[in-house]
Write an enzyme that holds these catalytic residues in place. Sequence first.
Site, mmCIF file in Angstrom:
data_model
loop_
_atom_site.group_PDB
_atom_site.id
_atom_site.type_symbol
_atom_site.label_atom_id
_atom_site.label_comp_id
_atom_site.label_asym_id
_atom_site.label_seq_id
_atom_site.Cartn_x
_atom_site.Cartn_y
_atom_site.Cartn_z
ATOM 1 C CB SER A 217 -85.006 -27.048 -67.971
ATOM 2 O OG SER A 217 -84.475 -28.170 -68.715
ATOM 3 C CE LYS B 71 -83.970 -23.478 -66.082
ATOM 4 N NZ LYS B 71 -82.989 -22.550 -66.585
ATOM 5 C CE1 TYR C 40 -81.584 -26.057 -64.685
ATOM 6 C CE2 TYR C 40 -81.962 -27.906 -65.353
ATOM 7 C CZ TYR C 40 -81.451 -26.867 -65.891
ATOM 8 O OH TYR C 40 -81.237 -26.820 -67.374
ATOM 9 C CB ILE D 129 -77.571 -22.556 -75.411
ATOM 10 C CG1 ILE D 129 -77.634 -23.937 -75.303
ATOM 11 C CG2 ILE D 129 -79.192 -21.365 -75.840
ATOM 12 C CD1 ILE D 129 -79.404 -24.503 -74.287
ATOM 13 C CB SER E 202 -70.117 -21.165 -72.290
ATOM 14 O OG SER E 202 -70.633 -21.432 -71.612
#
Length: 264
Positions: free
Chosen positions: A142, A159, A155, A15, A13
Site C-alpha cells: 500500500s 505494510k 496497518y 482487488i 472481493s
Amino acid sequence: MSAQTVWITGASSGIGEALALQFAKNGDRLVLSARREDELDRVAGRCRDAGLSTDQVLVLPLDVTDWGSLPGKVQAVLDRFGSIDLLVNNAGVSQRSLCKDTDMSVYQKLMDVDVMGQIALTKAVLPHMLERRSGHLAVTSSVAGKVGAPLRTGYCAAKHAVMGFFDALRAEVEGQGVSVSTITPGFIRTDIARNALAGDGSAYGKEDEDIAGGMDVTECAEVVFKGLQAKKREIPVGKGKEMAALWIKRISPEALFRMARARS
C-alpha cells in the site's frame, strides 16, 4: 503470461477479485483463495463467464494465519496444475483507530494477517520456484507501506514490514530466476474501510471519503495486471493526491510529515 498458473489470495472481493478476472480474460489457470468459500465460488463463476473452463479454476479456501495448513495447500495446487508460476499475496485487513484506543490484539491480528501470513505462504511456495528456477512472487502492500497516516498505525506498520521483506527477498532470489513485485495501491474503491478493524477489533463498518473517491477497482486491476506482465519490481497504482506522497516522501520528508499531521 498466457497459460500460467496464477494463485491469488484475498480473491473473494476487491482487488483480488478484479485481478482474477483480468487473468481469466488472459486464459490463465487460476487458484482462488480466501476464507469465504461461498464468495470464492461466486468469483470462480465470474472467471468461467470470462472464458475459463471448470478445469482451469481451483477454489482453494485458505486462512493465511494457519501456517500448518500451507504446505498441504501448496501441494494441492501442484497436484492440480503441476506448477505455480505466479503467487499474488493479496490477503489483508486494514485498521481505523487511534493508537491510544487500539487494543494490542488488533495490532497482533494485523501483523498475523498482513505480514506473517504473506511470509508463511511465500516460504511454502518458494522452494518450488527455486527448484524450477522460474516463478514470480507478488504482494499487495500500500502507499501506507511508504507513508504514515493517522488511524492506521498498525496497518502502516504491517505494510511497511511487507515492503521491507519482499524488497529483501528480491535481492536474494532474483538471480535465481524468481521475480518479486510489490504492488502499492493508493485509495481504491473497495470495502477495505468497512472491513477494517476498529480499536476493539470489531468491524469499522463505515466508508472512508478517500476510499469512496478512489480509483475504480477494475481500473486498478488493469494497471496491476500490466505491471505483473512486465514483471515490474514495484507497481504503484492510484489516481489521487496520495500517490504524490510517494514522491514527496523522497524529496521532502518534513513536508510530508506536516501533511499527515494536518489529516489527524
